[in-house]
Design a protein around this motif. Structure first.
Motif, mmCIF file in Angstrom:
data_model
loop_
_atom_site.group_PDB
_atom_site.id
_atom_site.type_symbol
_atom_site.label_atom_id
_atom_site.label_comp_id
_atom_site.label_asym_id
_atom_site.label_seq_id
_atom_site.Cartn_x
_atom_site.Cartn_y
_atom_site.Cartn_z
ATOM 1 N N ALA A 5 0.825 -1.220 0.000
ATOM 2 C CA ALA A 5 0.000 0.000 0.000
ATOM 3 C C ALA A 5 0.853 1.261 0.000
ATOM 4 O O ALA A 5 0.370 2.341 -0.367
ATOM 5 N N THR A 6 2.119 1.137 0.375
ATOM 6 C CA THR A 6 3.005 2.304 0.416
ATOM 7 C C THR A 6 3.844 2.445 -0.851
ATOM 8 O O THR A 6 4.567 3.434 -0.994
ATOM 9 N N PHE A 7 3.762 1.470 -1.759
ATOM 10 C CA PHE A 7 4.573 1.512 -2.977
ATOM 11 C C PHE A 7 3.931 2.430 -4.018
ATOM 12 O O PHE A 7 2.704 2.444 -4.164
ATOM 13 N N LYS A 8 4.762 3.161 -4.767
ATOM 14 C CA LYS A 8 4.248 4.024 -5.839
ATOM 15 C C LYS A 8 3.531 3.214 -6.911
ATOM 16 O O LYS A 8 2.544 3.668 -7.486
ATOM 17 N N ASN A 9 4.051 2.017 -7.191
ATOM 18 C CA ASN A 9 3.451 1.174 -8.232
ATOM 19 C C ASN A 9 2.561 0.095 -7.642
ATOM 20 O O ASN A 9 2.206 -0.866 -8.303
ATOM 21 N N PHE B 9 -7.396 2.776 -4.929
ATOM 22 C CA PHE B 9 -8.823 2.477 -4.778
ATOM 23 C C PHE B 9 -9.195 2.019 -3.374
ATOM 24 O O PHE B 9 -10.375 1.766 -3.091
ATOM 25 N N LEU B 10 -8.217 1.950 -2.475
ATOM 26 C CA LEU B 10 -8.477 1.373 -1.158
ATOM 27 C C LEU B 10 -9.580 2.104 -0.399
ATOM 28 O O LEU B 10 -10.365 1.490 0.325
ATOM 29 N N LYS B 11 -9.672 3.401 -0.604
ATOM 30 C CA LYS B 11 -10.684 4.168 0.122
ATOM 31 C C LYS B 11 -12.101 3.738 -0.238
ATOM 32 O O LYS B 11 -13.053 3.983 0.521
ATOM 33 N N ALA B 12 -12.250 3.081 -1.385
ATOM 34 C CA ALA B 12 -13.566 2.580 -1.791
ATOM 35 C C ALA B 12 -13.954 1.312 -1.028
ATOM 36 O O ALA B 12 -15.091 0.842 -1.133
ATOM 37 N N ILE B 13 -13.015 0.765 -0.275
ATOM 38 C CA ILE B 13 -13.263 -0.418 0.538
ATOM 39 C C ILE B 13 -13.463 0.015 1.984
ATOM 40 O O ILE B 13 -12.598 0.694 2.558
ATOM 41 N N LEU C 28 -2.463 4.230 5.671
ATOM 42 C CA LEU C 28 -3.913 4.043 5.689
ATOM 43 C C LEU C 28 -4.616 5.229 6.344
ATOM 44 O O LEU C 28 -5.733 5.600 5.949
ATOM 45 N N SER C 29 -3.959 5.844 7.312
ATOM 46 C CA SER C 29 -4.503 7.052 7.935
ATOM 47 C C SER C 29 -4.642 8.165 6.902
ATOM 48 O O SER C 29 -5.657 8.889 6.879
ATOM 49 N N GLU C 30 -3.659 8.276 6.016
ATOM 50 C CA GLU C 30 -3.715 9.273 4.940
ATOM 51 C C GLU C 30 -4.837 8.935 3.944
ATOM 52 O O GLU C 30 -5.596 9.817 3.521
ATOM 53 N N ILE C 31 -4.928 7.669 3.577
ATOM 54 C CA ILE C 31 -5.918 7.251 2.572
ATOM 55 C C ILE C 31 -7.340 7.446 3.076
ATOM 56 O O ILE C 31 -8.205 7.987 2.376
ATOM 57 N N TYR C 32 -7.585 7.007 4.311
ATOM 58 C CA TYR C 32 -8.948 7.040 4.850
ATOM 59 C C TYR C 32 -9.283 8.343 5.568
ATOM 60 O O TYR C 32 -10.424 8.551 5.970
ATOM 61 N N LYS D 254 -7.432 5.207 15.084
ATOM 62 C CA LYS D 254 -8.648 4.569 14.564
ATOM 63 C C LYS D 254 -8.300 3.420 13.619
ATOM 64 O O LYS D 254 -8.962 2.369 13.639
ATOM 65 N N ILE D 255 -7.286 3.602 12.797
ATOM 66 C CA ILE D 255 -6.830 2.523 11.920
ATOM 67 C C ILE D 255 -6.425 1.315 12.757
ATOM 68 O O ILE D 255 -6.816 0.171 12.474
ATOM 69 N N ALA D 256 -5.633 1.559 13.805
ATOM 70 C CA ALA D 256 -5.177 0.475 14.683
ATOM 71 C C ALA D 256 -6.357 -0.219 15.354
ATOM 72 O O ALA D 256 -6.428 -1.456 15.400
#
Length: 255
Positions: A180-184, A190-194, A230-234, A240-242
């Motif tokens: 999830a942290t990789f540029k590629n 799309f993770l935020k859609a989950i 994930l904190s940045e994405i969501y 809360k992520i933890a």
């Protein structure tokens, strides 16, 4: 903050020189729940020793990894059956299909995967799935074996949004780690859609270290970088992520 690493090979020989130090960094980082997947029978003794050394933090799985499904796989599956009958495990895993290294073993990989799903059902345990270049093959078997009580984790999920929804439809959480942290890595797009209720955290250490450690040996303390991403994405706090991902892990493993 309690963080759960749902997938770490802490018994790997990559940690033989400094396992105690790695574990201390892990606990200091708040990662206090470590779920340990099996590979094959040659690692069982090391896994049991790890559990003995860290009984409050280490929780074991039992299974035959798809890349270790060889000519003797039926003997290996007998070992899995024997261990599940004689020791407490929290999942059947990691199991699945891997067509990256060797496509010639597909038929026996499919057989081993099916048998271990049936074993998980019989033992009322979740499954932890390894999938590499084999989404269609994995989904075909999950469709055949689906049941209300069959659930688990799609370890190291690296598919598309459509494949994510399909995995979730089979009662699977998505294991999210360094990719999830990789540029590629693509999944960050799309993770935020989950919904977060479908996500658990993992490292797959010593593999797949997140940025800025990419290419180096991974360890469970580096899961903090995944939490941050994930904190940045969501757009929610790291706490809360933890909290949510740890609760999700409890729903899977029952502890």
């Amino acid at each position: 903050m309690i963080i759960t690493d749902t997938h770490t090979h802490l018994y790997s020989d990559a940690f033989d020189e400094d396992r105690a130090e790695v574990m201390q960094r892990t606990l200091d980082a708040g990662v206090s729940r470590l779920f340990i997947p099996a590979i094959d029978s040659t690692y069982t003794a090391s896994m049991l020793q790890l559990e003995k050394d860290y009984p409050k933090h280490v929780f074991l799985m039992m299974g035959l990894h798809p890349t270790h499904v060889k000519e003797n796989y039926k003997e290996e599956l007998e070992h899995v059956v024997k261990m599940l009958a004689s020791h407490k495990f929290y999942a059947v895993g990691e199991i699945g299909i891997d067509l990256y290294w060797d496509k010639s073993t597909l038929a026996i990989q499919q057989d081993a995967f099916r048998q271990q799903i049936k074993l998980a059902k019989a033992c009322k345990l979740p499954i932890v799935i390894h999938c590499r270049e084999a989404f269609d093959e994995i989904f075909q078997i999950l469709e055949e074996e689906k049941a209300n009580d069959l659930h688990g984790i799609f370890h190291c999920f690296s598919g598309t949004l459509e494949q994510a929804h399909q995995a979730i439809s089979y009662n699977m959480k998505l294991g999210i780690g360094g990719v999830a942290t990789f540029k590629n890595g693509k999944i960050d797009q799309f993770l935020k859609a989950i919904d977060l209720k479908h996500i658990v955290l993992e490292t797959d250490s010593p593999y797949l270290a997140p940025k800025p450690y990419r290419g180096k040996r991974n360890e469970s303390s580096y899961i903090l970088n995944v939490v941050e991403k994930l904190s940045e994405i969501y757009k929610v706090s790291e706490q809360k992520i933890a909290d949510i991902t740890t609760e999700n892990s409890k729903a899977v493993f029952g502890i």
